[in-house]
Design an enzyme around this catalytic site. Structure first.
Site, PDB file in Angstrom:
ATOM      1  N   LYS A 187      13.354 -41.649  36.615  1.00 15.93           N
ATOM      2  CA  LYS A 187      12.638 -40.683  35.781  1.00 15.93           C
ATOM      3  C   LYS A 187      12.096 -39.522  36.621  1.00 15.93           C
ATOM      4  O   LYS A 187      12.238 -38.352  36.273  1.00 15.93           O
ATOM      5  CB  LYS A 187      11.484 -41.371  35.048  1.00 15.93           C
ATOM      6  CG  LYS A 187      11.853 -42.643  34.282  1.00 15.93           C
ATOM      7  CD  LYS A 187      12.833 -42.417  33.178  1.00 15.93           C
ATOM      8  CE  LYS A 187      13.001 -43.647  32.287  1.00 15.93           C
ATOM      9  NZ  LYS A 187      13.620 -44.815  32.964  1.00 15.93           N
TER      10      LYS A 187
ATOM     11  N   LYS B  76       7.184 -42.338  28.039  1.00 15.05           N
ATOM     12  CA  LYS B  76       8.020 -43.453  28.491  1.00 15.05           C
ATOM     13  C   LYS B  76       7.557 -43.978  29.848  1.00 15.05           C
ATOM     14  O   LYS B  76       6.975 -43.246  30.653  1.00 15.05           O
ATOM     15  CB  LYS B  76       9.492 -43.033  28.571  1.00 15.05           C
ATOM     16  CG  LYS B  76       9.789 -41.823  29.441  1.00 15.05           C
ATOM     17  CD  LYS B  76      11.259 -41.422  29.287  1.00 15.05           C
ATOM     18  CE  LYS B  76      11.582 -40.143  30.030  1.00 15.05           C
ATOM     19  NZ  LYS B  76      12.995 -39.731  29.832  1.00 15.05           N
TER      20      LYS B  76
ATOM     21  N   ARG C 156      25.379 -38.701  28.728  1.00 10.32           N
ATOM     22  CA  ARG C 156      25.515 -39.305  30.049  1.00 10.32           C
ATOM     23  C   ARG C 156      26.652 -38.593  30.776  1.00 10.32           C
ATOM     24  O   ARG C 156      27.796 -38.592  30.333  1.00 10.32           O
ATOM     25  CB  ARG C 156      25.801 -40.794  29.922  1.00 10.32           C
ATOM     26  CG  ARG C 156      26.232 -41.500  31.212  1.00 10.32           C
ATOM     27  CD  ARG C 156      25.238 -41.412  32.352  1.00 10.32           C
ATOM     28  NE  ARG C 156      23.903 -41.853  31.993  1.00 10.32           N
ATOM     29  CZ  ARG C 156      23.504 -43.108  32.011  1.00 10.32           C
ATOM     30  NH1 ARG C 156      24.361 -44.068  32.355  1.00 10.32           N
ATOM     31  NH2 ARG C 156      22.265 -43.429  31.702  1.00 10.32           N
TER      32      ARG C 156
ATOM     33  N   ARG D 205      25.217 -40.104  23.397  1.00 11.12           N
ATOM     34  CA  ARG D 205      24.718 -41.297  22.729  1.00 11.12           C
ATOM     35  C   ARG D 205      23.772 -40.846  21.617  1.00 11.12           C
ATOM     36  O   ARG D 205      22.689 -40.343  21.882  1.00 11.12           O
ATOM     37  CB  ARG D 205      24.034 -42.213  23.744  1.00 11.12           C
ATOM     38  CG  ARG D 205      25.021 -42.715  24.807  1.00 11.12           C
ATOM     39  CD  ARG D 205      24.351 -43.169  26.067  1.00 11.12           C
ATOM     40  NE  ARG D 205      23.659 -42.078  26.722  1.00 11.12           N
ATOM     41  CZ  ARG D 205      22.834 -42.220  27.761  1.00 11.12           C
ATOM     42  NH1 ARG D 205      22.610 -43.419  28.259  1.00 11.12           N
ATOM     43  NH2 ARG D 205      22.248 -41.175  28.306  1.00 11.12           N
TER      44      ARG D 205
ATOM     45  N   ARG E 273      15.742 -42.677  20.071  1.00 12.82           N
ATOM     46  CA  ARG E 273      16.458 -43.073  21.278  1.00 12.82           C
ATOM     47  C   ARG E 273      17.957 -43.131  21.008  1.00 12.82           C
ATOM     48  O   ARG E 273      18.399 -43.756  20.043  1.00 12.82           O
ATOM     49  CB  ARG E 273      15.973 -44.435  21.773  1.00 12.82           C
ATOM     50  CG  ARG E 273      14.487 -44.493  22.050  1.00 12.82           C
ATOM     51  CD  ARG E 273      14.023 -45.907  22.304  1.00 12.82           C
ATOM     52  NE  ARG E 273      14.220 -46.767  21.149  1.00 12.82           N
ATOM     53  CZ  ARG E 273      14.041 -48.083  21.144  1.00 12.82           C
ATOM     54  NH1 ARG E 273      13.652 -48.684  22.248  1.00 12.82           N
ATOM     55  NH2 ARG E 273      14.240 -48.782  20.053  1.00 12.82           N
TER      56      ARG E 273
ATOM     57  N   ASP F 109      21.324 -37.878  32.712  1.00 12.42           N
ATOM     58  CA  ASP F 109      21.066 -37.819  31.274  1.00 12.42           C
ATOM     59  C   ASP F 109      20.655 -36.396  30.926  1.00 12.42           C
ATOM     60  O   ASP F 109      19.700 -35.856  31.518  1.00 12.42           O
ATOM     61  CB  ASP F 109      19.980 -38.808  30.867  1.00 12.42           C
ATOM     62  CG  ASP F 109      20.462 -40.248  30.878  1.00 12.42           C
ATOM     63  OD1 ASP F 109      21.682 -40.465  31.035  1.00 12.42           O
ATOM     64  OD2 ASP F 109      19.624 -41.149  30.731  1.00 12.42           O
TER      65      ASP F 109
ATOM     66  N   GLU G 290      16.933 -37.465  32.994  1.00 12.07           N
ATOM     67  CA  GLU G 290      16.887 -38.598  33.917  1.00 12.07           C
ATOM     68  C   GLU G 290      18.025 -38.489  34.930  1.00 12.07           C
ATOM     69  O   GLU G 290      19.054 -37.858  34.656  1.00 12.07           O
ATOM     70  CB  GLU G 290      16.994 -39.945  33.173  1.00 12.07           C
ATOM     71  CG  GLU G 290      15.816 -40.258  32.281  1.00 12.07           C
ATOM     72  CD  GLU G 290      15.849 -41.668  31.717  1.00 12.07           C
ATOM     73  OE1 GLU G 290      16.675 -42.485  32.185  1.00 12.07           O
ATOM     74  OE2 GLU G 290      15.055 -41.950  30.802  1.00 12.07           O
TER      75      GLU G 290
ATOM     76  N   ASN H 261      20.028 -41.379  36.897  1.00 19.41           N
ATOM     77  CA  ASN H 261      20.189 -42.830  36.988  1.00 19.41           C
ATOM     78  C   ASN H 261      20.999 -43.201  38.227  1.00 19.41           C
ATOM     79  O   ASN H 261      22.129 -42.731  38.398  1.00 19.41           O
ATOM     80  CB  ASN H 261      20.884 -43.346  35.732  1.00 19.41           C
ATOM     81  CG  ASN H 261      20.034 -43.126  34.492  1.00 19.41           C
ATOM     82  OD1 ASN H 261      19.175 -43.927  34.170  1.00 19.41           O
ATOM     83  ND2 ASN H 261      20.257 -42.004  33.805  1.00 19.41           N
TER      84      ASN H 261
END
Length: 313
Positions: free
Chosen positions: A125, A160, A210, A225, A233, A273, A281, A283
């Site tokens: 994050k 979050k 993504r 997504r 979400r 993201d 984000e 990842n």
């Protein structure tokens, strides 16, 4: 080549969508031998870091019979051609401890992807703060009053935790601020745990994209997504629907800016993201979406991963 996968227990894999399985299958297709081990299979014994590893064969069947264990043995990780880190969050103390053990193995010659120190240094994050030109207004704090002020300023925000995955613990608080106090108390554990707040990005309706980076190479398709049934979400684990699509101009700008930087830091595989035009984000623990992208576009992400790994080791 012998490849060791540091991952969650094999019994937990859902092979129809699992990116670790996709890499394993591609490796086997190329004639490599694969092994797996879990977090608590590692030990520092004297001056050696060892792991109890399982030599596995793929059966070609679905869950739960997708693998067979050929043998179990204790090995030093530097005896493998490569160690591939695919352990899911939470990024807790045990995860951090495992990166220290992996780093000790690396000092003795183990080739580890992603590099353990790089994983430890890039909170999934918080890393976006290093690229502020690509981010929306963001606050990271455990202070409830700061979080309330942030909400008052922006009116519609996302809250979050910093150490979870799959959309766990993600809340949207709209202008009326319903349940803001309770959400802050829960996420911060009454001010003792740091959380992230971000200005809400309406383009989430079109998907949380993504974008995958492999050894500095940008995969040309993203998996958007898309949230379902009133969810905020888009994560597949939270019920989102995945739609593969070519990268937008902005997606590519973000990806091509970050790719050489992150690769140079020892991050071989990264999942960005992006919502709308904004990076949300970075990842680095176990980025996914390989199988969905390949299924919908024909682009073999696992093939690119193995191409780059074979060139590197």
């Amino acid at each position: 080549m012998e490849l060791a996968f540091y991952a969650d227990p094999l019994e937990t894999f859902k092979v129809q969508k699992d990116s670790t399985f996709a890499i394993m299958a591609e490796a086997v297709k190329r004639g490599h031998r694969i092994f797996s081990f879990c977090q608590h299979d590692m030990a520092l014994d004297g001056n050696k870091v060892v792991a109890t590893v399982k030599r596995i064969e793929l059966t070609g069947r679905e869950n739960p019979d997708w693998f067979e264990i050929e043998q179990t043995e204790e090995r030093e990780l530097e005896t493998f051609g490569a160690v591939i880190v695919r352990k899911d969050p939470p990024f807790d103390t045990e995860y951090i401890n495992s990166t220290y053990l992996l780093e000790l193995s690396e000092r003795k010659g183990a080739r580890i992807f992603n590099r353990p120190a790089a994983i430890r240094s890039h909170n999934e994050k918080l890393t976006i703060a290093q690229f502020p030109e690509f981010t929306v207004p963001t606050l990271v704090t455990a202070d409830g009053e700061r979080l309330r002020s942030f909400h008052a300023e922006y009116g519609d925000i996302i809250l979050k935790p910093l150490d979870a995955m799959g959309g766990t613990g993600v809340f949207r608080v709209e202008k009326k601020g319903l349940n803001l106090g309770a959400i802050i108390e829960m996420l911060t554990d009454n001010g003792s745990r740091t959380v992230m707040a971000q200005k809400y990005i309406p383009e989430i309706a079109d998907g949380d994209k993504r974008v995958l980076l492999v050894n500095g190479q940008v995969v040309p398709f993203a998996l958007a997504r898309i949230p379902q049934n009133g969810e905020v979400r888009g994560n597949l684990a939270a019920g989102g629907i995945g739609r593969a699509q070519p990268l937008s101009k902005r997606d590519r700008e973000i990806a091509e800016t970050l790719a050489p930087v992150l690769s140079g830091r020892g991050l071989f595989l990264v999942g960005l993201d992006i919502i709308g035009n904004w990076l949300t984000e970075v990842n680095v623990t176990s980025p996914t979406c390989f199988r969905e992208i390949e299924r919908q576009t024909g682009f073999n992400v696992a093939g690119l991963f193995m191409d780059e790994l074979e060139k590197t080791v």
